[in-house]
Design an enzyme around this catalytic site. Structure first.
Site, mmCIF file in Angstrom:
data_model
loop_
_atom_site.group_PDB
_atom_site.id
_atom_site.type_symbol
_atom_site.label_atom_id
_atom_site.label_comp_id
_atom_site.label_asym_id
_atom_site.label_seq_id
_atom_site.Cartn_x
_atom_site.Cartn_y
_atom_site.Cartn_z
ATOM 1 N N HIS A 1 1.667 4.545 -2.835
ATOM 2 C CA HIS A 1 1.788 6.238 -2.474
ATOM 3 C C HIS A 1 3.296 6.592 -3.237
ATOM 4 C CE1 HIS A 1 -1.621 7.263 -0.445
ATOM 5 N NE2 HIS A 1 -0.952 6.323 0.777
ATOM 6 N N HIS B 1 0.988 -1.227 0.064
ATOM 7 C CA HIS B 1 -0.003 -0.031 0.030
ATOM 8 C C HIS B 1 0.869 0.924 0.049
ATOM 9 C CE1 HIS B 1 -3.501 2.486 1.336
ATOM 10 N NE2 HIS B 1 -2.542 3.025 1.747
ATOM 11 N N GLU B 2 1.882 1.215 0.997
ATOM 12 C CA GLU B 2 2.682 2.627 1.037
ATOM 13 C C GLU B 2 3.415 2.696 -0.253
ATOM 14 O OE1 GLU B 2 2.146 4.712 2.786
ATOM 15 O OE2 GLU B 2 0.687 3.559 4.235
ATOM 16 N N HIS C 1 3.481 6.878 -6.745
ATOM 17 C CA HIS C 1 2.612 8.293 -7.259
ATOM 18 C C HIS C 1 3.741 9.474 -7.196
ATOM 19 C CE1 HIS C 1 -1.613 10.084 -6.715
ATOM 20 N NE2 HIS C 1 -1.018 10.439 -8.056
#
Length: 677
Positions: A469, A465-466, A472
């Site tokens: 980011h 999940h992290e 991104h």
């Protein structure tokens, strides 16, 4: 201290302008903030006093170029605040937070700035701007209004007071919560009481105790209500002690009690929203989000709460049968849920850990998936020093060459706040010629000595999940720093990270990283299937605890003038949950008000709903990837081009439609969470 001695006053000459942590010392921060604010004020003054008529270049672009020293010191300082603080850092944070708020207001509320922006905005379609430049002008003008540019002098004065106070209060909340969480760790002298924990978890508890000079073992707290050890500890009394230590954070009285801070933050946010022309703080936040309104957020939560609660109640009946004569309490749920999971799916979380060694998960899971999708390669740079010896750095490349740097700070420590997050030390910008330096920070218990770091599957999911980011930030390809990477609305920012979770269970990825750390044997095929099947189990609890926290966030931030005082914080919380139909004693909110760091010290105030809002997009996108062959470079390139690279340079839902070809549909989310049955 001369300017030449302060590493923040000039751009770093390290690769990608990585901050030079070999030279950075605590005493550099204060002077750098002073110089940075003074320099930024002078730069802005030069822009606003320019006798030439406003142009896009001499106003908007000039503003984007300004404040480089302040940006450099701020990114490093607030990274340290979260990940490696100390008393000197905390003292400076308390002092500098209201000064920074005042500095931002001095710029934002200068009528000359708004006059120049309004002039340009009125002529925006005649300026020959490219789409990203036009969006920047429009966003700057909108931001000026949201920041109070149209208030009268008295209103601006009160807004300055409110912003300074809110900055100080949120800083204090984070500081008190970290101190109380450290003080609330459960000390265990008798090792027999740790029965059920894995050897790795016991080793980490021993190391945590030793780090504080204690004998025995120390069960430190993670940020959410549910503590990982609750799923394994056979000692019911210890489970209860650990649970109570978690839920009583910030509410025990004494110097670290956060209830007064919660009340005052809610009250002042409500006043600021009214001053700016909004009904309440939640309306202020929603107006600048993809949701658009409090009513849209409330509608989504209202639709999801009844089926989630029904599922949780059905799970409770099943768990009560397993618990026998003992009444099912919240500290029992994870323990008995794990028993059901083992019985039904023959998957014991503890048996998975030997197959989930950190480095293998990272290299053969997270990095492998990024390579297949986006053509990324990762080369560890042992020569690059960070703010703590545990932090590691990789240089990232794609087919076109260097991309940026990726840093990872995996292990829990007393100087780090709980949770997991991504932040940037350098943001990508063609205007400034900068490539990204991004960080992932987790809180994995660090085993003693040379023992391997074995993860739970939940920690594996968090890492994927992290890293979503991080992608991104790494794959950002914009001109202006204002739009770089994760600079998107709060209820869109979780979308790419949630999508990246899908690869943790993708067969081609899982078979590479899920291997026994001693033998190299892959996770047995039957366990793989049971793991996938078992992941859907417990969605009633998971969805309900999340929605309860989202409901609390909205309840605090839809208040107008009647804000409960410190003595009535818990009473208000109980009433808000009951009114929403989500007050289940055995399923407490993921975060209670007194330790809800996301909304009272972080950037998620009135925005915690964002995770489920973004999950609508996520689930719909996972369906697209699956239908189009999954882990294929063509798919990654499409997602990169339409979403990851664009940051905030395009309207978020326009980016989504450019990728998906239509608006998102909610059906995949309902199916995933079992809410359509």
């Amino acid at each position: 201290m001369s300017e030449s001695d302060n590493p923040f006053l000039h751009a770093s000459d390290l690769p990608y302008e990585l901050p030079d942590f070999r030279r950075i010392a605590d005493e550099h921060f204060g002077p750098a903030f002073e110089v940075g604010m003074a320099e930024h004020r002078a730069e802005v003054e030069a822009i606003l006093s320019n006798p030439e008529p406003p142009t896009f270049e001499n106003t908007v672009v000039a503003l984007e170029r300004s404040g480089r020293v302040l940006d450099r010191v701020s990114t490093v300082f607030f990274s340290r605040v979260s990940a490696h603080t100390n008393p000197a850092i905390e003292e400076l944070q308390a002092r500098i937070a209201p000064q920074l708020a005042a500095h931002r207001d001095a710029v934002a509320l200068d009528p000359r700035l708004y006059a120049r922006l309004r002039d340009l905005h009125g002529r925006r379609h005649d300026l020959g701007l490219d789409p990203e430049s036009l969006r920047l002008l429009e966003r700057m003008t909108d931001d000026a209004v949201r920041n109070g540019a149209e208030l009268d002098d008295a209103g601006k004065a009160r807004l300055r007071e409110l912003n300074a106070a809110l900055s100080s209060l949120s800083t204090a909340f984070g500081r008190h919560l970290l101190a109380d969480a450290n003080a609330s760790a459960v000390h265990v002298d008798d090792p027999a009481r740790l029965d059920g924990l894995s050897s790795g978890a016991i080793s980490a508890a021993a190391a945590a105790a030793a780090a504080r000079g204690l004998s025995g073992h120390l069960l430190t707290l993670v940020l959410p209500t549910g503590q990982p050890a609750l799923a394994s500890l056979t000692d019911r009394a210890l489970r209860e002690e650990l649970f109570r230590a978690s839920v009583e954070r910030g509410a025990r009285g004494g110097e670290h009690d956060t209830r007064a801070l919660v009340s005052e933050l809610a009250r002042l946010r409500a006043e600021r929203a009214r001053l700016l022309g909004f009904r309440d703080h939640a309306s202020y936040v929603a107006a600048d989000s993809t949701a658009g309104s409090v009513e849209a957020v409330a509608g989504l939560l209202a639709d999801l709460v009844p089926p989630a609660v029904a599922n949780a109640k059905a799970e409770a009946v099943e768990l009560q049968a397993v618990a026998g004569e003992e009444t099912l309490e919240p500290w029992d749920w994870a323990f008995h849920g794990e028993r059901v999971r083992r019985q039904r799916f023959s998957v014991d979380t503890a048996t998975l850990r030997p197959y989930l060694e950190l480095d293998r998960v990272l290299h053969d899971g997270v990095f492998f998936a990024a390579g297949q999708l986006y053509g990324l390669r990762f080369v560890e740079r042992d020569d690059l020093v960070m703010y703590h010896e545990d932090v590691r750095v990789w240089e990232v490349f794609d087919d076109a060459g260097p991309v940026g740097l990726y840093g990872a700070d995996f292990y829990a420590r007393d100087s780090k706040r709980g949770g997991a997050w991504m932040n940037s030390l350098v943001t990508q910008s063609r205007l400034l010629g900068q490539r990204p330096v991004v960080m992932n920070t987790l809180n994995i218990p660090k085993p003693a000595g040379d023992e391997p770091t074995l993860l739970t599957f939940s920690e594996v999911t968090t890492l994927f999940h992290e890293f979503g980011h991080a992608l991104h930030g790494l794959l950002s390809d914009v001109t202006y720093p204002r739009f770089s990477g994760t600079s998107v609305p709060r209820d869109f920012v979780e979308f790419p990270s949630q999508v990246n979770e899908m690869w943790s269970l993708w067969p081609e990825v899982l078979t590479r990283y899920a291997r026994h750390h001693e033998t190299g044997e892959p996770l047995p095929a039957d366990l793989v299937e049971k793991l996938r099947a078992g992941r859907a189990y417990g969605e009633g609890f998971a969805t309900t605890e999340y929605l309860a926290a989202a409901v609390l966030d909205q309840a605090w931030h839809t208040l107008t003038d009647e804000v409960p005082d410190a003595e009535h914080v818990q009473e208000f919380e109980a009433r808000a949950l009951a009114d929403a139909g989500i007050a289940l004693p055995a399923v407490p909110p993921r975060y209670r008000s007194t330790y809800f760091n996301h909304v009272f010290a972080g950037g998620y105030s009135a925005g915690y709903y964002s995770y489920i809002w973004s999950e609508v997009l996520d689930a719909d996108t996972v369906e697209w990837f699956t239908e189009n062959g999954g882990l294929r470079r063509e798919n990654g390139d499409a997602f990169r081009a339409a979403v990851l690279s664009r940051g905030g340079a395009v309207e978020p839902m326009a980016a989504y439609r450019a990728f998906r070809g239509r608006d998102p549909e909610i059906a995949p989310l309902l199916e995933r969470r079992g809410l359509n049955r």
